[in-house]
Write an enzyme that holds these catalytic residues in place. Sequence first.
Site, mmCIF file in Angstrom:
data_model
loop_
_atom_site.group_PDB
_atom_site.id
_atom_site.type_symbol
_atom_site.label_atom_id
_atom_site.label_comp_id
_atom_site.label_asym_id
_atom_site.label_seq_id
_atom_site.Cartn_x
_atom_site.Cartn_y
_atom_site.Cartn_z
ATOM 1 C CB SER A 139 -56.499 -22.567 -13.401
ATOM 2 O OG SER A 139 -55.905 -22.961 -14.632
ATOM 3 C CE1 TYR A 152 -59.251 -27.127 -13.450
ATOM 4 C CE2 TYR A 152 -58.265 -25.725 -15.121
ATOM 5 C CZ TYR A 152 -58.214 -26.320 -13.880
ATOM 6 O OH TYR A 152 -57.133 -26.092 -13.059
#
Length: 254
Positions: A139, A152
């Site tokens: 990501s 995350y």
Amino acid sequence: MGFDSLLQQEYRNKVVWITGAGQGIGQSIAEKFIQLGARVVGFDKQFPRTHNLFKAVQCDLEDLTTLQATLTELIQQGLAPYNLLNVAGVLELGELESHSLEQWQHCQHVNAGAVFVFLKACASHFKQQGLGSIVTVSSNASHTPRQSMAAYCASKSAATQLTLTAGLELAPYGIRANVIAPGSTLTPMQTGMWLDDSGADQVIQGFASQYKLGIPLQKLATPEEIANSVLFFASSLSSHTTLQVLTIDGGATL
């Protein structure tokens, strides 16, 4: 010979492992490799009732001990991969002080721990095989902090560095390892964060109060756009590319 013909020749009957193949980016990637004639082994908690996977492995990627045993069994069955594609991911939201240990562990186990288990399980096979590649879908949050995404961001950073380290260790054996770092993509994970129908527009415009830029290309990525890049990095089209991180976010982390 065109690219399609070259890829079909490369992937005919090749075994490709894809985590998170049941939905979103993982499902889109699986469809592309199936079209090329690959024998796709997909890993996920659930799958669509109709799918064309060679083998659907229904599993909980958070249960790392069971996962390790499952992968060992697959390799013993002759289903070791030509490509390993780590795509599965989960998102836990909340400010750091309100994050629970369970939320932290959930992200770490699925987003990073599972990547470690897959890399470890396949390392010896890749060395013996002497060809193939690894692609991890991380990501842009792995290198850009996001408010309310501590677990995350940390887990995606770990997944990125795990993959690059594996690539460094496996490079002498001809194995390549690269990372794709998407930004906001039209998947269930993304839409699950929206409060109303204006969610997409808000993401595109950005959130100044959260120090989050908008998207210069003025659109969200589609799963297929990410899948195209994964295919390029996985295949022989990028035969001299390894240890790279490609950010695909429409310019959001310029």
